[in-house]
Scaffold this motif. Structure first.
Motif, mmCIF file in Angstrom:
data_model
loop_
_atom_site.group_PDB
_atom_site.id
_atom_site.type_symbol
_atom_site.label_atom_id
_atom_site.label_comp_id
_atom_site.label_asym_id
_atom_site.label_seq_id
_atom_site.Cartn_x
_atom_site.Cartn_y
_atom_site.Cartn_z
ATOM 1 N N HIS A 170 0.953 -1.099 0.110
ATOM 2 C CA HIS A 170 0.043 -0.024 -0.117
ATOM 3 C C HIS A 170 0.856 1.250 -0.010
ATOM 4 O O HIS A 170 1.809 1.318 0.661
ATOM 5 C CB HIS A 170 -0.788 0.004 1.240
ATOM 6 C CG HIS A 170 -1.840 -1.072 1.362
ATOM 7 N ND1 HIS A 170 -2.331 -1.591 2.589
ATOM 8 C CD2 HIS A 170 -2.342 -2.163 0.395
ATOM 9 C CE1 HIS A 170 -2.971 -2.663 2.364
ATOM 10 N NE2 HIS A 170 -3.026 -3.030 1.099
ATOM 11 N N LYS A 171 0.645 2.176 -0.689
ATOM 12 C CA LYS A 171 1.463 3.435 -0.784
ATOM 13 C C LYS A 171 0.967 4.555 -0.047
ATOM 14 O O LYS A 171 1.399 4.853 0.923
ATOM 15 C CB LYS A 171 1.467 3.763 -2.280
ATOM 16 C CG LYS A 171 2.446 2.849 -3.154
ATOM 17 C CD LYS A 171 2.547 3.311 -4.578
ATOM 18 C CE LYS A 171 3.352 2.263 -5.109
ATOM 19 N NZ LYS A 171 3.155 0.962 -5.235
ATOM 20 N N ARG A 172 -0.156 5.020 -0.275
ATOM 21 C CA ARG A 172 -1.084 6.314 0.251
ATOM 22 C C ARG A 172 -1.253 5.796 1.590
ATOM 23 O O ARG A 172 -0.962 6.535 2.528
ATOM 24 C CB ARG A 172 -2.191 6.485 -0.486
ATOM 25 C CG ARG A 172 -2.838 7.561 0.033
ATOM 26 C CD ARG A 172 -4.177 8.077 -0.923
ATOM 27 N NE ARG A 172 -4.677 9.277 -0.594
ATOM 28 C CZ ARG A 172 -5.596 9.385 0.670
ATOM 29 N NH1 ARG A 172 -5.631 8.577 1.485
ATOM 30 N NH2 ARG A 172 -6.054 10.707 0.969
ATOM 31 N N LEU A 209 0.202 7.466 5.175
ATOM 32 C CA LEU A 209 -0.694 7.890 6.193
ATOM 33 C C LEU A 209 -0.542 7.485 7.367
ATOM 34 O O LEU A 209 -0.406 8.078 8.412
ATOM 35 C CB LEU A 209 -2.389 7.655 5.708
ATOM 36 C CG LEU A 209 -3.317 8.281 6.601
ATOM 37 C CD1 LEU A 209 -3.269 9.690 6.706
ATOM 38 C CD2 LEU A 209 -4.518 7.567 6.100
ATOM 39 N N CYS A 242 8.134 4.491 3.046
ATOM 40 C CA CYS A 242 7.179 5.522 3.180
ATOM 41 C C CYS A 242 7.973 6.832 2.419
ATOM 42 O O CYS A 242 7.226 7.533 1.618
ATOM 43 C CB CYS A 242 6.860 5.936 4.372
ATOM 44 S SG CYS A 242 5.698 4.574 5.301
ATOM 45 N N VAL A 247 7.663 6.521 -1.174
ATOM 46 C CA VAL A 247 6.265 6.870 -1.712
ATOM 47 C C VAL A 247 5.960 8.348 -1.708
ATOM 48 O O VAL A 247 5.603 8.858 -2.608
ATOM 49 C CB VAL A 247 5.264 5.861 -0.714
ATOM 50 C CG1 VAL A 247 3.833 6.574 -1.072
ATOM 51 C CG2 VAL A 247 5.516 4.667 -0.734
ATOM 52 N N ALA A 248 6.592 9.046 -0.800
ATOM 53 C CA ALA A 248 6.439 10.535 -0.675
ATOM 54 C C ALA A 248 6.968 11.261 -1.764
ATOM 55 O O ALA A 248 6.569 12.144 -2.319
ATOM 56 C CB ALA A 248 6.619 10.810 0.709
ATOM 57 N N MET A 275 5.393 11.217 -4.905
ATOM 58 C CA MET A 275 3.733 11.947 -5.070
ATOM 59 C C MET A 275 3.953 13.137 -5.506
ATOM 60 O O MET A 275 4.857 13.957 -5.347
ATOM 61 C CB MET A 275 3.186 11.816 -3.725
ATOM 62 C CG MET A 275 2.501 10.529 -3.062
ATOM 63 S SD MET A 275 1.690 10.659 -1.635
ATOM 64 C CE MET A 275 1.301 9.267 -1.546
ATOM 65 N N GLU A 324 -0.849 16.075 -3.517
ATOM 66 C CA GLU A 324 -1.508 14.874 -2.885
ATOM 67 C C GLU A 324 -0.579 14.639 -1.471
ATOM 68 O O GLU A 324 -1.239 14.197 -0.629
ATOM 69 C CB GLU A 324 -1.177 13.591 -3.813
ATOM 70 C CG GLU A 324 -1.698 12.351 -3.300
ATOM 71 C CD GLU A 324 -3.134 12.101 -3.060
ATOM 72 O OE1 GLU A 324 -3.507 11.003 -2.496
ATOM 73 O OE2 GLU A 324 -3.806 13.098 -3.428
ATOM 74 N N LEU A 325 0.514 14.744 -1.484
ATOM 75 C CA LEU A 325 1.320 14.727 -0.458
ATOM 76 C C LEU A 325 0.769 15.716 0.585
ATOM 77 O O LEU A 325 0.660 15.330 1.882
ATOM 78 C CB LEU A 325 2.914 14.831 -0.471
ATOM 79 C CG LEU A 325 3.649 14.823 0.615
ATOM 80 C CD1 LEU A 325 3.735 13.566 1.092
ATOM 81 C CD2 LEU A 325 5.265 15.258 0.107
ATOM 82 N N ILE A 358 -2.465 14.089 2.323
ATOM 83 C CA ILE A 358 -1.941 12.867 3.178
ATOM 84 C C ILE A 358 -1.539 13.531 4.404
ATOM 85 O O ILE A 358 -2.174 13.119 5.652
ATOM 86 C CB ILE A 358 -1.169 12.095 2.485
ATOM 87 C CG1 ILE A 358 -1.756 11.201 1.323
ATOM 88 C CG2 ILE A 358 -0.613 11.056 3.325
ATOM 89 C CD1 ILE A 358 -1.001 10.419 0.536
#
Length: 90
Positions: free
Chosen positions: A34-36, A40, A60, A63-64, A67, A71-72, A75
């Motif tokens: 899972h990314k988002r 989170l 993480c 992932v950030a 983005m 979007e970042l 979150i």
């Protein structure tokens, strides 16, 4: 892990800021790619003062880094809002 077990972990975090439950949810999110959601949960964990493992932080951060800034920011706002109210989202 079954859905009911996940719900119980979420409740433990929301009701009592259970660090072990938060860590389990975060690790599960990373394990499943899972990314988002992982980002989170990582932000929520850090905001609650929970130590996040270096490999999880690295995931993480990647992932950030991928983005879009807007979007970042969404979150980050979601993580801070949810932990301030004492209820964790997702």
């Amino acid at each position: 892990m079954k859905r009911e077990a996940i719900r119980q972990l979420k409740r433990a975090v929301s009701d009592g800021n259970d660090a072990q439950a938060m860590q389990a949810l975060l690790e599960r999110s990373v394990r499943f790619g899972h990314k988002r959601l992982a980002l989170l949960r990582c932000l929520q964990a850090e905001h609650l003062g929970i130590t996040v493992m270096p490999d999880t932080l690295h995931y993480c951060q990647q992932v950030a880094d991928r983005m879009a800034p807007a979007e970042l920011q969404r979150i980050i706002r979601q993580a801070m809002t949810s932990t301030v109210r004492g209820k964790l989202i997702n």
